[in-house]
Design a protein around this motif. Structure first.
Motif, PDB file in Angstrom:
ATOM      1  N   ARG A  37      41.406  42.393  48.104  1.00 33.41           N
ATOM      2  CA  ARG A  37      40.109  43.044  48.310  1.00 33.41           C
ATOM      3  C   ARG A  37      40.410  44.429  48.859  1.00 33.41           C
ATOM      4  N   CYS A  38      39.876  45.436  48.205  1.00 33.94           N
ATOM      5  CA  CYS A  38      40.145  46.828  48.563  1.00 33.94           C
ATOM      6  C   CYS A  38      39.218  47.266  49.701  1.00 33.94           C
ATOM      7  N   PHE A  71      41.083  56.015  40.555  1.00 35.66           N
ATOM      8  CA  PHE A  71      40.557  56.192  41.902  1.00 35.66           C
ATOM      9  C   PHE A  71      39.938  57.571  42.110  1.00 35.66           C
ATOM     10  N   GLU A  72      40.356  58.568  41.341  1.00 39.44           N
ATOM     11  CA  GLU A  72      39.652  59.855  41.373  1.00 39.44           C
ATOM     12  C   GLU A  72      38.236  59.681  40.825  1.00 39.44           C
ATOM     13  N   LEU A  89      35.326  45.842  45.655  1.00 35.74           N
ATOM     14  CA  LEU A  89      36.383  46.074  44.660  1.00 35.74           C
ATOM     15  C   LEU A  89      37.525  45.101  44.902  1.00 35.74           C
ATOM     16  N   LEU A  90      37.935  44.456  43.826  1.00 32.29           N
ATOM     17  CA  LEU A  90      39.026  43.499  43.871  1.00 32.29           C
ATOM     18  C   LEU A  90      40.107  43.953  42.893  1.00 32.29           C
ATOM     19  N   THR A 105      54.079  47.427  37.023  1.00 29.29           N
ATOM     20  CA  THR A 105      53.141  46.470  37.572  1.00 29.29           C
ATOM     21  C   THR A 105      51.788  46.666  36.904  1.00 29.29           C
ATOM     22  N   ALA A 106      51.263  45.594  36.335  1.00 29.61           N
ATOM     23  CA  ALA A 106      49.941  45.619  35.711  1.00 29.61           C
ATOM     24  C   ALA A 106      48.934  45.024  36.689  1.00 29.61           C
ATOM     25  N   TYR A 107      47.682  45.436  36.535  1.00 33.45           N
ATOM     26  CA  TYR A 107      46.621  44.938  37.410  1.00 33.45           C
ATOM     27  C   TYR A 107      45.288  45.193  36.724  1.00 33.45           C
ATOM     28  N   ILE A 108      44.250  44.562  37.243  1.00 35.92           N
ATOM     29  CA  ILE A 108      42.885  44.775  36.757  1.00 35.92           C
ATOM     30  C   ILE A 108      42.005  45.041  37.960  1.00 35.92           C
ATOM     31  N   LEU A 109      41.139  46.067  37.858  1.00 36.07           N
ATOM     32  CA  LEU A 109      40.124  46.321  38.879  1.00 36.07           C
ATOM     33  C   LEU A 109      38.888  45.523  38.485  1.00 36.07           C
TER      34      LEU A 109
END
Length: 112
Positions: A37-38, A71-72, A89-90, A105-109
């Motif tokens: 969790r952001c 993130f910008e 945001l997760l 590293t892969a990720y999903i927002l």
């Protein structure tokens, strides 16, 4: 009433009450298989250009270079930034993948 120049004032990008001073830096790959969790984010500029650091899970998480643009966009959107500061945001599906240039590293927002 908002003024023309109000957008030039520094916006907070870390949730109020979160103290980052004692947090350790960690790469995103340390969180493979987890969800984060952001609590916010900030940018750094250095030897390798502009980077984004996510505040979450009690850590300052160094994100991959490609996350800067995402993130910008969040920072530029009052609605998206408000959602981040509200804990909505997760970062999920964190995993290592092979690319032509090695591993990344892969990720999903996603919505929390």
């Amino acid at each position: 009433i908002k003024t023309m120049f109000e957008e030039l004032n520094r916006k907070s990008t870390v949730r109020e009450g979160i103290n980052t001073e004692d947090m350790e830096f960690a790469p995103l790959k340390d969180f493979c298989g987890q969800k984060i969790r952001c609590d916010g984010f900030f940018f750094t500029d250095g030897k390798y250009g502009r980077q984004v650091v996510v505040v979450g899970g009690g850590y300052l998480i160094n994100m991959p270079k490609r996350a800067v643009e995402q993130f910008e966009t969040i920072q530029a959107s009052p609605d998206l930034l408000e959602a981040v500061l509200a804990g909505k945001l997760l970062i999920k599906e964190i995993k290592m993948i092979d690319t032509r240039n090695g591993k990344t590293t892969a990720y999903i927002l996603a919505d929390a």
